[in-house]
Design an enzyme around this catalytic site. Structure first.
Site, PDB file in Angstrom:
ATOM      1  N   ALA A  10       0.840  -1.192   0.000  1.00  0.00           N
ATOM      2  CA  ALA A  10       0.000   0.000   0.000  1.00  0.00           C
ATOM      3  C   ALA A  10       0.879   1.248   0.000  1.00  0.00           C
ATOM      4  O   ALA A  10       2.100   1.178   0.182  1.00  0.00           O
ATOM      5  CB  ALA A  10      -0.914  -0.009   1.229  1.00  0.00           C
ATOM      6  N   SER A  16       9.629   2.925  -2.537  1.00  0.00           N
ATOM      7  CA  SER A  16      10.643   3.748  -3.203  1.00  0.00           C
ATOM      8  C   SER A  16      11.958   3.759  -2.434  1.00  0.00           C
ATOM      9  O   SER A  16      13.037   3.722  -3.034  1.00  0.00           O
ATOM     10  CB  SER A  16      10.121   5.175  -3.406  1.00  0.00           C
ATOM     11  OG  SER A  16       9.037   5.165  -4.317  1.00  0.00           O
ATOM     12  N   ASP A  86      10.364   1.250 -10.624  1.00  0.00           N
ATOM     13  CA  ASP A  86       9.489   1.829  -9.606  1.00  0.00           C
ATOM     14  C   ASP A  86       8.119   2.104 -10.212  1.00  0.00           C
ATOM     15  O   ASP A  86       7.985   2.232 -11.433  1.00  0.00           O
ATOM     16  CB  ASP A  86      10.098   3.137  -9.081  1.00  0.00           C
ATOM     17  CG  ASP A  86       9.506   3.580  -7.756  1.00  0.00           C
ATOM     18  OD1 ASP A  86       9.072   2.710  -6.973  1.00  0.00           O
ATOM     19  OD2 ASP A  86       9.486   4.796  -7.495  1.00  0.00           O
ATOM     20  N   GLU A  87       7.089   2.201  -9.367  1.00  0.00           N
ATOM     21  CA  GLU A  87       5.710   2.488  -9.803  1.00  0.00           C
ATOM     22  C   GLU A  87       5.280   1.537 -10.921  1.00  0.00           C
ATOM     23  O   GLU A  87       4.655   1.937 -11.903  1.00  0.00           O
ATOM     24  CB  GLU A  87       5.578   3.947 -10.247  1.00  0.00           C
ATOM     25  CG  GLU A  87       5.970   4.960  -9.188  1.00  0.00           C
ATOM     26  CD  GLU A  87       5.071   4.984  -7.952  1.00  0.00           C
ATOM     27  OE1 GLU A  87       3.993   4.352  -7.987  1.00  0.00           O
ATOM     28  OE2 GLU A  87       5.453   5.619  -6.961  1.00  0.00           O
ATOM     29  N   ALA A  88       5.594   0.266 -10.746  1.00  0.00           N
ATOM     30  CA  ALA A  88       5.365  -0.734 -11.794  1.00  0.00           C
ATOM     31  C   ALA A  88       3.889  -0.976 -12.085  1.00  0.00           C
ATOM     32  O   ALA A  88       3.550  -1.564 -13.120  1.00  0.00           O
ATOM     33  CB  ALA A  88       6.044  -2.052 -11.414  1.00  0.00           C
ATOM     34  N   GLN A  89       3.011  -0.524 -11.198  1.00  0.00           N
ATOM     35  CA  GLN A  89       1.585  -0.681 -11.465  1.00  0.00           C
ATOM     36  C   GLN A  89       1.158   0.056 -12.730  1.00  0.00           C
ATOM     37  O   GLN A  89       0.165  -0.295 -13.358  1.00  0.00           O
ATOM     38  CB  GLN A  89       0.735  -0.202 -10.279  1.00  0.00           C
ATOM     39  CG  GLN A  89       0.689   1.299 -10.059  1.00  0.00           C
ATOM     40  CD  GLN A  89       1.817   1.808  -9.180  1.00  0.00           C
ATOM     41  OE1 GLN A  89       2.735   1.058  -8.832  1.00  0.00           O
ATOM     42  NE2 GLN A  89       1.755   3.073  -8.794  1.00  0.00           N
ATOM     43  N   CYS A 144      -2.348   0.738   8.955  1.00  0.00           N
ATOM     44  CA  CYS A 144      -3.528   1.556   8.720  1.00  0.00           C
ATOM     45  C   CYS A 144      -3.409   2.864   9.496  1.00  0.00           C
ATOM     46  O   CYS A 144      -3.046   2.868  10.676  1.00  0.00           O
ATOM     47  CB  CYS A 144      -4.781   0.782   9.146  1.00  0.00           C
ATOM     48  SG  CYS A 144      -6.308   1.754   9.056  1.00  0.00           S
ATOM     49  N   CYS A 147      -6.168   2.637  12.594  1.00  0.00           N
ATOM     50  CA  CYS A 147      -6.180   1.689  13.711  1.00  0.00           C
ATOM     51  C   CYS A 147      -4.837   1.033  14.000  1.00  0.00           C
ATOM     52  O   CYS A 147      -4.687   0.370  15.021  1.00  0.00           O
ATOM     53  CB  CYS A 147      -7.232   0.600  13.470  1.00  0.00           C
ATOM     54  SG  CYS A 147      -6.838  -0.491  12.088  1.00  0.00           S
TER      55      CYS A 147
END
Length: 199
Positions: A10, A16, A86-89, A144, A147
């Site tokens: 996430a 990075s 990097d940022e392979a999405q 998160c 929480c």
């Protein structure tokens, strides 16, 4: 044996900083790396890999029509030890296939780092193909913001409010995304959002 790696997590999971660390480790041993990042990521400027803790360096900006196998083949020499993406999405599925082909035929390890899913919990096309093709998958963990449990996704914030629909690609940093667990993606605390955005 060279492999295709996909390390995902996430927002704010340290992807990075990890890629910068891996590059430093190779280069400190006199070995060369090829750093790449999709040109669509303009958050810190085109062709920049930047971490939230302030470290950054230049990388090759690759466009969605670029053949990554040909890029790696042209850069290959005796000292090229690894390709780091990097940022392979944001890669196109065919570009992931090109990375896999480079691993298999040029025998150079490729390590890709990126998000698994978007802010609406849908897989990015590049991440989906990496999950299908990678030899090794590794999750990078963060917590998160609401929480402290493991974050599995990120909540997009626009004008101070959670956004539940919109374009898949929306470039932003801490001002636009908050790492969350699944429960708090559905049930965010607006007071906490206001507090996080005020820092």
């Amino acid at each position: 044996m060279a492999q295709l790696f996909f390390e995902y997590g996430a927002m704010s999971s340290g992807k990075s900083i990890e890629i910068l660390k891996v590059a430093h480790n190779y280069e400190s041993q006199g070995r060369k790396v090829l750093l790449m990042t999709p040109s669509v990521d303009t958050r810190d400027g085109v062709g920049k890999i930047a971490s939230r803790i302030g470290m950054s360096r230049d990388a090759m900006a690759v466009h969605e029509t670029e053949n990554l196998y040909e890029v790696i083949k042209a850069a290959k020499d005796d000292k090229l030890a690894a390709v780091l993406v990097d940022e392979a999405q944001f890669l196109q599925p065919e570009q992931v296939d090109q990375l896999a082909y480079a691993v298999d035929t040029l025998h150079i390890p490729v390590m890709a780092f990126g998000l698994k899913q978007d802010a609406f919990n849908q897989l990015f096309a590049g991440s989906k193909r990496l999950i299908e093709m990678a030899d090794k998958l590794e999750e990078m963990k963060t917590i998160c913001s609401f929480c402290g449990k493991k974050a599995t996704t990120q909540l997009r914030i626009v004008d101070g409010k959670p956004q539940r629909e919109g374009a898949q690609v929306f470039i932003g940093g801490d001002e636009a995304y908050i790492p969350t667990c699944r429960f708090h993606w559905y049930h965010p605390d607006q007071d906490k959002i206001d507090q996080l955005l005020s820092h």
